[in-house]
Design a protein around this motif. Structure first.
Motif, PDB file in Angstrom:
ATOM      1  N   TYR A   1      45.204  44.706  30.261  1.00  0.00           N
ATOM      2  CA  TYR A   1      45.924  45.399  31.304  1.00  0.00           C
ATOM      3  C   TYR A   1      46.992  44.491  31.927  1.00  0.00           C
ATOM      4  CZ  TYR A   1      42.199  48.875  30.945  1.00  0.00           C
ATOM      5  OH  TYR A   1      41.322  49.827  30.474  1.00  0.00           O
ATOM      6  N   ARG A   2      46.733  43.209  32.007  1.00  0.00           N
ATOM      7  CA  ARG A   2      47.737  42.284  32.536  1.00  0.00           C
ATOM      8  C   ARG A   2      48.948  42.213  31.600  1.00  0.00           C
ATOM      9  NH1 ARG A   2      44.699  36.815  34.565  1.00  0.00           N
ATOM     10  NH2 ARG A   2      46.021  36.738  36.424  1.00  0.00           N
TER      11      ARG A   2
ATOM     12  N   TYR B   1      50.968  45.218  32.237  1.00  0.00           N
ATOM     13  CA  TYR B   1      51.696  45.072  33.495  1.00  0.00           C
ATOM     14  C   TYR B   1      52.884  44.134  33.310  1.00  0.00           C
ATOM     15  CZ  TYR B   1      52.645  43.928  38.384  1.00  0.00           C
ATOM     16  OH  TYR B   1      53.267  43.733  39.593  1.00  0.00           O
TER      17      TYR B   1
ATOM     18  N   LEU C   1      53.846  48.143  37.125  1.00  0.00           N
ATOM     19  CA  LEU C   1      52.759  49.064  37.408  1.00  0.00           C
ATOM     20  C   LEU C   1      52.934  50.373  36.660  1.00  0.00           C
ATOM     21  CD1 LEU C   1      50.185  49.591  39.042  1.00  0.00           C
ATOM     22  CD2 LEU C   1      51.630  50.410  40.922  1.00  0.00           C
TER      23      LEU C   1
ATOM     24  N   GLN D   1      50.172  52.044  34.132  1.00  0.00           N
ATOM     25  CA  GLN D   1      49.623  53.389  34.343  1.00  0.00           C
ATOM     26  C   GLN D   1      49.859  54.266  33.136  1.00  0.00           C
ATOM     27  OE1 GLN D   1      51.119  55.145  37.919  1.00  0.00           O
ATOM     28  NE2 GLN D   1      49.785  56.941  37.797  1.00  0.00           N
TER      29      GLN D   1
ATOM     30  N   ARG E   1      41.576  49.768  39.109  1.00  0.00           N
ATOM     31  CA  ARG E   1      42.260  49.974  40.384  1.00  0.00           C
ATOM     32  C   ARG E   1      43.232  48.817  40.591  1.00  0.00           C
ATOM     33  NH1 ARG E   1      39.513  50.335  46.367  1.00  0.00           N
ATOM     34  NH2 ARG E   1      39.020  48.162  45.874  1.00  0.00           N
ATOM     35  N   VAL E   2      44.422  49.166  41.087  1.00  0.00           N
ATOM     36  CA  VAL E   2      45.417  48.161  41.477  1.00  0.00           C
ATOM     37  C   VAL E   2      45.644  48.321  42.967  1.00  0.00           C
ATOM     38  CG1 VAL E   2      47.752  47.297  41.169  1.00  0.00           C
ATOM     39  CG2 VAL E   2      46.499  48.185  39.205  1.00  0.00           C
TER      40      VAL E   2
ATOM     41  N   SER F   1      38.065  40.954  39.006  1.00  0.00           N
ATOM     42  CA  SER F   1      39.343  41.044  39.715  1.00  0.00           C
ATOM     43  C   SER F   1      40.262  39.922  39.243  1.00  0.00           C
ATOM     44  CB  SER F   1      39.135  40.932  41.226  1.00  0.00           C
ATOM     45  OG  SER F   1      38.263  41.956  41.682  1.00  0.00           O
TER      46      SER F   1
ATOM     47  N   LEU G   1      47.844  39.825  40.146  1.00  0.00           N
ATOM     48  CA  LEU G   1      49.096  40.155  39.456  1.00  0.00           C
ATOM     49  C   LEU G   1      50.261  39.611  40.287  1.00  0.00           C
ATOM     50  CD1 LEU G   1      48.235  43.862  38.540  1.00  0.00           C
ATOM     51  CD2 LEU G   1      48.052  41.851  37.045  1.00  0.00           C
TER      52      LEU G   1
ATOM     53  N   LEU H   1      49.854  41.805  44.112  1.00  0.00           N
ATOM     54  CA  LEU H   1      48.950  42.871  43.685  1.00  0.00           C
ATOM     55  C   LEU H   1      47.684  42.275  43.056  1.00  0.00           C
ATOM     56  CD1 LEU H   1      51.518  45.334  42.065  1.00  0.00           C
ATOM     57  CD2 LEU H   1      50.757  45.198  44.449  1.00  0.00           C
ATOM     58  N   THR H   2      46.608  43.058  43.105  1.00  0.00           N
ATOM     59  CA  THR H   2      45.324  42.648  42.513  1.00  0.00           C
ATOM     60  C   THR H   2      44.839  43.732  41.579  1.00  0.00           C
ATOM     61  OG1 THR H   2      44.725  41.377  44.489  1.00  0.00           O
ATOM     62  CG2 THR H   2      42.947  41.954  42.967  1.00  0.00           C
ATOM     63  N   LEU H   3      44.501  43.318  40.354  1.00  0.00           N
ATOM     64  CA  LEU H   3      43.960  44.239  39.356  1.00  0.00           C
ATOM     65  C   LEU H   3      42.453  44.149  39.373  1.00  0.00           C
ATOM     66  CD1 LEU H   3      44.187  46.115  36.835  1.00  0.00           C
ATOM     67  CD2 LEU H   3      44.327  44.013  35.457  1.00  0.00           C
TER      68      LEU H   3
END
Length: 468
Positions: free
Chosen positions: A59-60, A63, A68, A72, A89-90, A142, A145, A149-151
């Protein structure tokens, strides 16, 4: 009453041993299960985190490609199965959710339990979230980002928790049989281990009841400490038996040897009482009584010395002793007696002193006994030689005579208390001289040896530790 108490004590000891074995076995089983449980639990949770971490990396990367929106879009392009399994969740500043994908089952989980990073971290951090039911558990990782932001990526750990709970139930089911097995195994081991002790107790009880000291512990001695205990116990009984037999023989010999002087004492006393007006006869009787009583006291003192030496209780005043000086002193003591019989006392001494670590008085006592025997049993006009030397065995003093010699079958018996050989029965004596010589040698950790041939004389040697 005492046997009852001993039985109860033995039973209590055996029970304690059994419980100790069972406790040890149970504690070892619990410790082993705990080690296995926490090892498996660690492996399972590590596996869960590795899956979550793989998703975080993926996911990183999404991103990083397009922010974002790209994350998504790529996430929703995946199958419904993926969206139903992973919680994503971001969140931005102020814990505002910018993107959320919640699968079934997360609704009962309090997402506020997730720790938010206060600063950017290179490595992910993890939380375990618990829902309403014990089977609703999530592992959430967790990662930071860009742009603050935090993923957050979570995966259901319910299946892993069910496996661990099942493992715990298996342990609870088997702990009771394990404890019973430990008690049974401990009882069996204790029963076998205590077998030599039971045989020893039975032997001691039989000896106390019957008085037969010839009784021994039956059965194989075995190996280990218990086997050594049985063997040593039997050897102790044999030693006690031989000591008792020797004591009886000694008492018989003492009683026999005391009978003669006691009879003479009584006869002389009766003679003096029968002739009270004859002062000469009374004085002679008193002198005879004193002589006999002195002889009896000497016998008792010598017996005590021999007994003390054989039991290791002889008190010694150790010091540097010149055996040459001892030889000269003893020769001077017996010179008059030897001259009366036309005998020659010859000294064969080295030029230098021969030093021994010994008690001088005891050494003189032993040497005097050897010379006394040599003079007593050698023919008139013969020669007795006192020699002093040192070799690898230590410092030595030997006495050689030209007497009748000692037959081979008597050479060990002559050292026994109150033993008198065929050649010595015609001579007056206590039968304790050679016993005292060996006792003195034993007390000094030395040796008393004899070399003899019938008709060609004997050589007695007293070895003592050399003075270093």
């Amino acid at each position: 009453m005492s046997s009852k108490k001993s039985s109860q004590l033995g039973l209590t000891f055996s029970l304690k041993q059994s419980l100790a074995y069972a406790l040890f076995f149970s504690v070892a089983s619990v410790a082993l299960f705990g080690a296995v449980y926490y090892t498996v639990h660690g492996m399972v949770m590590r596996g869960e985190r590795e899956v979550v971490e793989a998703r975080i990396r993926e996911y990183r990367a999404w991103y990083a490609e397009g922010g974002l929106a790209a994350l998504q879009r790529r996430f929703y392009d995946r199958s419904d199965m993926t969206r139903d399994i992973y919680f994503v969740r971001v969140v931005g500043p102020g814990n505002a959710a910018l993107f959320v994908s919640i699968p079934r089952g997360v609704g009962s989980v309090d997402l506020a339990q997730i720790n938010l990073a206060q600063e950017a971290r290179l490595q992910p951090w993890y939380n375990v979230l618990l829902g309403r039911g014990p089977e609703n558990t999530w592992t959430v990782g967790s990662a930071t980002l860009t742009q603050g932001l935090t993923l957050q990526v979570g995966k259901s750990s319910t299946q892993a928790q069910l496996i661990m709970r099942q493992l715990g139930r298996v342990f609870l089911v088997f702990i009771l049989p394990v404890f019973i097995l430990g008690v049974a195994g401990g009882a069996l081991l204790t029963f076998r281990a205590m077998s030599p002790l039971r045989r020893i107790i039975a032997t001691v009880r039989d000896i106390l009841q019957t008085g037969k000291t010839s009784k021994r512990v039956e059965g194989p001695a075995g190996r280990g400490e218990m086997g050594a205990l049985v063997e040593l116990f039997n050897r102790m009984l044999e030693k006690n038996d031989s000591l008792i037999a020797a004591m009886r023989n000694s008492l018989d010999s003492v009683a026999h040897d005391f009978r003669t002087p006691m009879t003479r004492l009584r006869t002389e006393a009766e003679f003096a009482l029968a002739n009270p007006k004859d002062s000469g006869a009374v004085l002679e009787a008193l002198a005879t009584c004193l002589e006999e009583s002195e002889r009896m006291l000497t016998m008792l003192d010598t017996l005590m010395d021999v007994a003390e030496a054989q039991t290791g209780a002889m008190r010694l005043s150790l010091g540097q002793v010149d055996l040459c000086a001892v030889a000269r002193s003893v020769a001077d003591l017996y010179e008059i007696l030897a001259d009366e019989r036309g005998m020659t006392l010859k000294l064969d001494l080295p030029d230098e002193p021969v030093w021994a670590l010994a008690d001088e008085n005891r050494v003189k006592q032993a040497a005097a006994n050897l010379v006394d025997n040599a003079v007593k049993y050698s023919p008139d006009g013969s020669e007795v030689t006192i020699t002093v030397f040192a070799d690898e065995k230590g410092a030595a003093l030997s006495v050689a005579d030209q007497g009748p010699g000692i037959p081979p079958w008597e050479r060990e018996k002559i050292w026994e208390r109150l033993y008198r050989g065929d050649q010595s029965r015609s001579k007056r004596g206590l039968g304790l001289g050679l016993s005292l010589v060996r006792a003195v040698a034993m007390a000094h950790s030395g040796q008393a040896l004899v070399e003899s041939e019938p008709g060609r004389g004997s050589v007695f040697t007293l070895y003592l530790p050399a003075f270093a």
